[in-house]
Design a protein around this motif. Structure first.
Motif, PDB file in Angstrom:
ATOM      1  N   ARG A  75       0.765  -1.504   0.453  1.00  0.00           N
ATOM      2  CA  ARG A  75       0.063   0.190  -0.044  1.00  0.00           C
ATOM      3  C   ARG A  75       0.742   1.044   0.407  1.00  0.00           C
ATOM      4  O   ARG A  75       1.729   1.522   1.128  1.00  0.00           O
ATOM      5  CB  ARG A  75      -1.178   0.391   1.561  1.00  0.00           C
ATOM      6  N   PRO A  76       1.226   1.628  -1.269  1.00  0.00           N
ATOM      7  CA  PRO A  76       2.065   3.491  -1.418  1.00  0.00           C
ATOM      8  C   PRO A  76       1.250   4.431  -0.298  1.00  0.00           C
ATOM      9  O   PRO A  76       0.430   4.964  -0.830  1.00  0.00           O
ATOM     10  CB  PRO A  76       1.750   3.747  -2.785  1.00  0.00           C
ATOM     11  N   ARG A  77       2.327   4.916   0.199  1.00  0.00           N
ATOM     12  CA  ARG A  77       1.543   6.081   1.275  1.00  0.00           C
ATOM     13  C   ARG A  77       1.623   7.260   0.345  1.00  0.00           C
ATOM     14  O   ARG A  77       3.148   6.942  -0.353  1.00  0.00           O
ATOM     15  CB  ARG A  77       2.162   5.308   2.643  1.00  0.00           C
ATOM     16  N   PRO A  78       1.331   8.550   0.836  1.00  0.00           N
ATOM     17  CA  PRO A  78       1.722   9.861  -0.155  1.00  0.00           C
ATOM     18  C   PRO A  78       2.716   9.967   1.167  1.00  0.00           C
ATOM     19  O   PRO A  78       3.181   9.124   2.171  1.00  0.00           O
ATOM     20  CB  PRO A  78       0.280  10.651   1.222  1.00  0.00           C
ATOM     21  N   TYR A  79       4.036  10.913   0.190  1.00  0.00           N
ATOM     22  CA  TYR A  79       5.261  11.413   0.208  1.00  0.00           C
ATOM     23  C   TYR A  79       5.198  11.872   2.014  1.00  0.00           C
ATOM     24  O   TYR A  79       4.352  12.601   2.059  1.00  0.00           O
ATOM     25  CB  TYR A  79       5.672  11.848  -0.323  1.00  0.00           C
ATOM     26  N   ASP A  80       5.578  11.920   2.888  1.00  0.00           N
ATOM     27  CA  ASP A  80       5.710  12.071   3.964  1.00  0.00           C
ATOM     28  C   ASP A  80       7.430  13.007   4.663  1.00  0.00           C
ATOM     29  O   ASP A  80       8.398  12.353   4.042  1.00  0.00           O
ATOM     30  CB  ASP A  80       5.862  11.159   5.595  1.00  0.00           C
ATOM     31  N   THR A  81       7.260  13.890   3.722  1.00  0.00           N
ATOM     32  CA  THR A  81       8.752  15.078   4.703  1.00  0.00           C
ATOM     33  C   THR A  81       9.484  14.869   5.789  1.00  0.00           C
ATOM     34  O   THR A  81      10.223  14.946   5.377  1.00  0.00           O
ATOM     35  CB  THR A  81       8.660  16.580   4.237  1.00  0.00           C
ATOM     36  N   SER A  82       8.685  13.871   7.032  1.00  0.00           N
ATOM     37  CA  SER A  82       9.625  14.317   8.160  1.00  0.00           C
ATOM     38  C   SER A  82      10.608  12.604   8.055  1.00  0.00           C
ATOM     39  O   SER A  82      11.031  12.563   8.921  1.00  0.00           O
ATOM     40  CB  SER A  82       8.630  13.886   9.402  1.00  0.00           C
ATOM     41  N   LYS A  83       9.361  11.790   6.696  1.00  0.00           N
ATOM     42  CA  LYS A  83      10.420  10.410   6.568  1.00  0.00           C
ATOM     43  C   LYS A  83      11.492  10.328   5.963  1.00  0.00           C
ATOM     44  O   LYS A  83      12.087   9.389   5.015  1.00  0.00           O
ATOM     45  CB  LYS A  83       9.253   9.286   6.682  1.00  0.00           C
ATOM     46  N   GLY A  84      10.727  10.882   5.083  1.00  0.00           N
ATOM     47  CA  GLY A  84      11.851  10.914   3.428  1.00  0.00           C
ATOM     48  C   GLY A  84      11.009  10.385   2.520  1.00  0.00           C
ATOM     49  O   GLY A  84      10.748   9.757   2.441  1.00  0.00           O
ATOM     50  N   ILE A  85      12.026  10.068   1.654  1.00  0.00           N
ATOM     51  CA  ILE A  85      11.886   9.120   0.657  1.00  0.00           C
ATOM     52  C   ILE A  85      11.245   7.440   1.576  1.00  0.00           C
ATOM     53  O   ILE A  85      12.434   7.018   2.407  1.00  0.00           O
ATOM     54  CB  ILE A  85      13.038   8.682  -0.466  1.00  0.00           C
ATOM     55  N   GLN A  86      10.117   6.641   1.466  1.00  0.00           N
ATOM     56  CA  GLN A  86      10.116   5.598   1.538  1.00  0.00           C
ATOM     57  C   GLN A  86       9.653   4.773   0.789  1.00  0.00           C
ATOM     58  O   GLN A  86       9.450   5.507  -0.677  1.00  0.00           O
ATOM     59  CB  GLN A  86       9.503   5.514   2.694  1.00  0.00           C
ATOM     60  N   LEU A  87       9.908   3.064   0.479  1.00  0.00           N
ATOM     61  CA  LEU A  87       8.762   2.323  -0.285  1.00  0.00           C
ATOM     62  C   LEU A  87       7.576   2.921  -0.939  1.00  0.00           C
ATOM     63  O   LEU A  87       6.609   3.718  -0.146  1.00  0.00           O
ATOM     64  CB  LEU A  87       8.544   1.429   0.248  1.00  0.00           C
TER      65      LEU A  87
END
Length: 160
Positions: A75-87
């Motif tokens: 389940r791709p999640r929206p980009y979260d700037t606090s976590k940076g790039i994720q799967l």
């Protein structure tokens, strides 16, 4: 760009690959077990070679099954700037020659290109060298990887 649509394209491509591998495995198995391919002497190895091929194709089919399972559960999640790039991130990189490339980071079975509108999107896993280098990065960050004797550098242009 719709990540769900990209995920569906990955699953469709994996399903096509699975069909081809299963057909190849059946053909190799039939060759391995055909009565005309029974070894008549120690140098007659056609049946044995076909059996090895069938085993390899069966392993490849299992790997594709696993990749499909991972992509179905993903389940791709929206980009979260606090976590940076994720799967699940859709990333646009630019190199020193101003060439842009779009990447979709997925769980498994990467290294395929998809077409989304007029854009090519390269699917890579988080285990690929570039995928590992991107994890945790943010827009504007620099990323570099070593490929053989060549160091490649990119800037993260945008992330979705």
């Amino acid at each position: 760009m719709d990540k769900f649509l990209l995920q569906q394209q990955v699953l469709a491509r994996l399903a096509e690959d699975l069909l081809q591998v299963e057909q190849a495995a059946r053909a190799a198995h039939e060759t391995a077990t055909h009565e005309e391919n029974i070894a008549e002497n120690k140098y007659d190895t056609l049946g044995l070679e076909a059996a090895y091929l069938a085993t390899g194709q069966a392993r490849r089919a299992e790997a594709i099954h696993q990749a499909m399972t991972h992509w179905r559960q993903f389940r791709p999640r929206p980009y979260d700037t606090s976590k940076g790039i994720q799967l699940g991130a859709l990333v646009c990189l630019v190199d020193a020659d101003d060439r842009q490339q779009q990447l979709f980071l997925g769980p498994d079975g990467g290294s395929m290109q998809l077409v989304n509108g007029a854009q090519l999107v390269q699917v890579i896993s988080g285990e690929a060298p570039l995928g590992r280098a991107l994890l945790g990065k943010c827009e504007g960050d620099e990323v570099s990887i070593q490929v053989a004797s060549i160091r490649q550098q990119f800037e993260v242009l945008w992330v979705r």
